[in-house]
Design a protein around this motif. Structure first.
Motif, PDB file in Angstrom:
ATOM      1  N   UNK A  49       3.643 -39.536  52.523  1.00  0.00           N
ATOM      2  CA  UNK A  49       2.646 -40.740  51.990  1.00  0.00           C
ATOM      3  C   UNK A  49       3.552 -41.792  51.459  1.00  0.00           C
ATOM      4  N   UNK A  50       3.665 -43.086  52.094  1.00  0.00           N
ATOM      5  CA  UNK A  50       4.599 -44.321  51.436  1.00  0.00           C
ATOM      6  C   UNK A  50       3.764 -45.051  50.308  1.00  0.00           C
ATOM      7  N   UNK A  51       2.627 -44.514  50.014  1.00  0.00           N
ATOM      8  CA  UNK A  51       1.613 -45.339  49.279  1.00  0.00           C
ATOM      9  C   UNK A  51       0.706 -44.378  48.489  1.00  0.00           C
ATOM     10  N   UNK A  52       0.396 -44.748  47.130  1.00  0.00           N
ATOM     11  CA  UNK A  52      -0.568 -44.118  46.157  1.00  0.00           C
ATOM     12  C   UNK A  52      -1.291 -45.338  45.409  1.00  0.00           C
ATOM     13  N   UNK A  53      -2.484 -44.658  44.735  1.00  0.00           N
ATOM     14  CA  UNK A  53      -3.170 -45.582  44.105  1.00  0.00           C
ATOM     15  C   UNK A  53      -2.768 -45.871  42.622  1.00  0.00           C
ATOM     16  N   UNK A  54      -2.473 -47.293  42.656  1.00  0.00           N
ATOM     17  CA  UNK A  54      -1.905 -47.849  41.353  1.00  0.00           C
ATOM     18  C   UNK A  54      -2.882 -48.022  40.200  1.00  0.00           C
ATOM     19  N   UNK A  55      -3.941 -48.669  40.695  1.00  0.00           N
ATOM     20  CA  UNK A  55      -5.141 -49.032  39.799  1.00  0.00           C
ATOM     21  C   UNK A  55      -6.484 -48.904  40.574  1.00  0.00           C
ATOM     22  N   UNK A  60      20.807 -41.786  52.414  1.00  0.00           N
ATOM     23  CA  UNK A  60      20.936 -42.866  51.432  1.00  0.00           C
ATOM     24  C   UNK A  60      19.759 -43.971  51.721  1.00  0.00           C
ATOM     25  N   UNK A  61      19.953 -44.401  53.068  1.00  0.00           N
ATOM     26  CA  UNK A  61      18.918 -45.330  53.509  1.00  0.00           C
ATOM     27  C   UNK A  61      17.555 -45.080  53.198  1.00  0.00           C
ATOM     28  N   UNK A  62      17.338 -43.735  53.703  1.00  0.00           N
ATOM     29  CA  UNK A  62      15.932 -43.365  53.486  1.00  0.00           C
ATOM     30  C   UNK A  62      15.557 -43.339  52.004  1.00  0.00           C
ATOM     31  N   UNK A  63      16.235 -43.004  50.950  1.00  0.00           N
ATOM     32  CA  UNK A  63      16.097 -43.125  49.740  1.00  0.00           C
ATOM     33  C   UNK A  63      15.757 -44.390  49.373  1.00  0.00           C
ATOM     34  N   UNK A  87       3.024 -49.372  47.417  1.00  0.00           N
ATOM     35  CA  UNK A  87       3.808 -48.809  48.362  1.00  0.00           C
ATOM     36  C   UNK A  87       3.434 -49.451  49.821  1.00  0.00           C
ATOM     37  N   UNK A  88       3.450 -49.006  50.873  1.00  0.00           N
ATOM     38  CA  UNK A  88       3.184 -49.769  52.252  1.00  0.00           C
ATOM     39  C   UNK A  88       1.985 -49.089  52.929  1.00  0.00           C
ATOM     40  N   UNK A  89       1.478 -49.759  53.680  1.00  0.00           N
ATOM     41  CA  UNK A  89       0.495 -49.026  54.312  1.00  0.00           C
ATOM     42  C   UNK A  89       0.566 -47.966  55.253  1.00  0.00           C
ATOM     43  N   UNK A  90       1.892 -47.866  55.893  1.00  0.00           N
ATOM     44  CA  UNK A  90       2.264 -46.662  56.842  1.00  0.00           C
ATOM     45  C   UNK A  90       2.557 -45.462  56.095  1.00  0.00           C
ATOM     46  N   UNK A 114      12.269 -48.989  48.079  1.00  0.00           N
ATOM     47  CA  UNK A 114      11.712 -50.132  48.372  1.00  0.00           C
ATOM     48  C   UNK A 114      10.391 -50.375  48.536  1.00  0.00           C
ATOM     49  N   UNK A 115       9.625 -49.510  49.289  1.00  0.00           N
ATOM     50  CA  UNK A 115       8.578 -49.271  49.463  1.00  0.00           C
ATOM     51  C   UNK A 115       7.594 -49.327  48.306  1.00  0.00           C
ATOM     52  N   UNK A 116       8.160 -48.737  47.200  1.00  0.00           N
ATOM     53  CA  UNK A 116       7.340 -48.565  46.119  1.00  0.00           C
ATOM     54  C   UNK A 116       7.515 -49.850  45.039  1.00  0.00           C
TER      55      UNK A 116
END
Length: 409
Positions: free
Chosen positions: A361-367, A325-328, A352-355, A333-335
């Protein structure tokens, strides 16, 4: 060759404090300012110990990465030395210090920073604050809860969130590597300057034709003219040709005086240390607001400990559920976070976040914008390549707009 041409350090007790808890160092490659906290219970001792330990890193380095690692290691070692000192002298419990330091190599500087002392860069008449304050109100500003103007008068504006001292064994230290060019003028200062003198006035002083020592003296005077409620320490570093450099390493502030920590018996050391606290303990810029905050931290730690015990007693299944649950929730939150970085050859907004979490992957290109990284100014390009955090999507778009506007100037 872009390296140090001239440098200078200056420190003043100010108009209110009865002792100088700041320390400063202008060396050959290394330059730093430390602002002690803890009042007569050890603020001056903390900054002096940290400074004396960190200046051991004033050595030539092959690469900026080597210098960055050495700076970080020196700050961690200073933190350990402060903790050991408090263990041997419990009357110094609670002492700590900020540190802002940089090492200059050929064409680059390595930076290490913790606390609310600051590093500024004047380039082509434009002043930039390089470091970010580790204060309670800065977090409020970053989260959009208050404005920078409100932060200047906030009742908890002096609460530090990160320092070297006896609180954490491995404090989080900000480090970075930046390019520097001939004509750059770097300023390292305690909040005795930045909290009194405006950025406009600081930029005006740095932009004069005065040499490094003249600028340092002028900034000290402007702080005194502004009331100087705190100690003020300034280190100025000019980048140019080193051919005619005659500066010698200089220590100012509390680190310039000998510490009463010799290899004598502990009773003798304690007697000698008492001379550092002849006056009653007075409130410092940190202590008046920090007690409630530290109490909250202690209570929170106790609550966490109780929750961990309860979770353990509830069994492995509930623990796994809690972790999942915490991971989800953590991923969700990162998003909600955004930052500006590089995608291919363009500036892009990432969600997302840089890490990354292992293969996740905790980030992706939004724009993906049409702004080319190669079109940015050198300083802006370095910031984008290292990524620029944003408090919201709107803030990220504003950052891109500012970068675009800067390319048109």
């Amino acid at each position: 060759m872009a390296t140090v041409s001239h440098s200078a350090a200056a420190s003043h007790v100010g108009k209110i404090r009865s002792n100088n808890q700041d320390s400063g160092y202008s060396g050959r490659q290394l330059f730093m300012v430390a602002d002690g906290m803890g009042g007569h219970a050890g603020g001056d001792v903390a900054s002096a110990i940290a400074t004396k330990r960190i200046i051991e890193a004033d050595q030539p380095y092959q690469t900026p990465q080597d210098a960055e690692f050495a700076l970080q290691a020196a700050l961690i070692a200073a933190n350990s030395q402060l903790a050991e000192t408090v263990f041997e002298h419990t009357e110094l419990t609670g002492m700590g210090t900020t540190v802002s330091a940089l090492v200059v190599l050929e064409g680059e500087v390595a930076i290490a920073h913790i606390g609310d002392s600051r590093i500024y860069l004047l380039r082509d008449g434009e002043l930039s604050q390089i470091t970010v304050d580790h204060t309670f109100v800065q977090r409020l500003v970053d989260s959009g809860r208050i404005t920078e103007q409100e932060a200047m008068v906030h009742p908890r504006r002096s609460v530090l969130m990160r320092v070297l001292g006896d609180v954490e064994s491995s404090p989080e230290i900000d480090t970075s590597i930046l390019a520097t060019i001939p004509g750059d003028r770097w300023l390292i200062c305690s909040d005795g300057l930045s909290g009194v003198v405006s950025n406009t006035a600081i930029a005006a002083a740095l932009s004069t034709d005065l040499d490094a020592q003249g600028v340092a003296s002028r900034l000290v005077k402007e702080s005194l003219d502004g009331g100087a409620p705190d100690n003020v320490t300034i280190v100025v570093v000019d980048i140019g040709s080193p051919d005619e450099r005659v500066d010698v390493p200089t220590v100012v502030g509390s680190a310039a005086a000998p510490l009463a920590f010799g290899e004598e018996p502990s009773r003798s050391r304690a007697l000698r240390m008492s001379s550092l606290r002849l006056h009653p303990v007075r409130e410092t810029h940190f202590e008046p607001d920090s007690q409630d905050y530290l109490s909250e931290l202690i209570e929170e730690d106790e609550r966490r400990a109780r929750r961990r015990k309860i979770t353990w007693l509830m069994g492995i299944i509930l623990l796994v559920i809690a972790i999942v649950g915490t991971a989800v929730l953590g991923y969700q939150w990162t998003q909600t976070r955004y930052f500006v970085g590089v995608e291919g050859s363009n500036v892009a907004i990432f969600q997302g976040v840089q890490q990354d979490l292992g293969p996740i992957a905790l980030s992706s290109v939004y724009e993906d914008t049409t702004l080319k990284v190669s079109d940015l100014r050198v300083f802006d390009r370095q910031q984008v390549q290292q990524t620029i955090s944003a408090t919201s999507l709107e803030d990220a778009k504003l950052i891109v707009e500012r970068l675009h506007d800067a390319t048109l100037k």
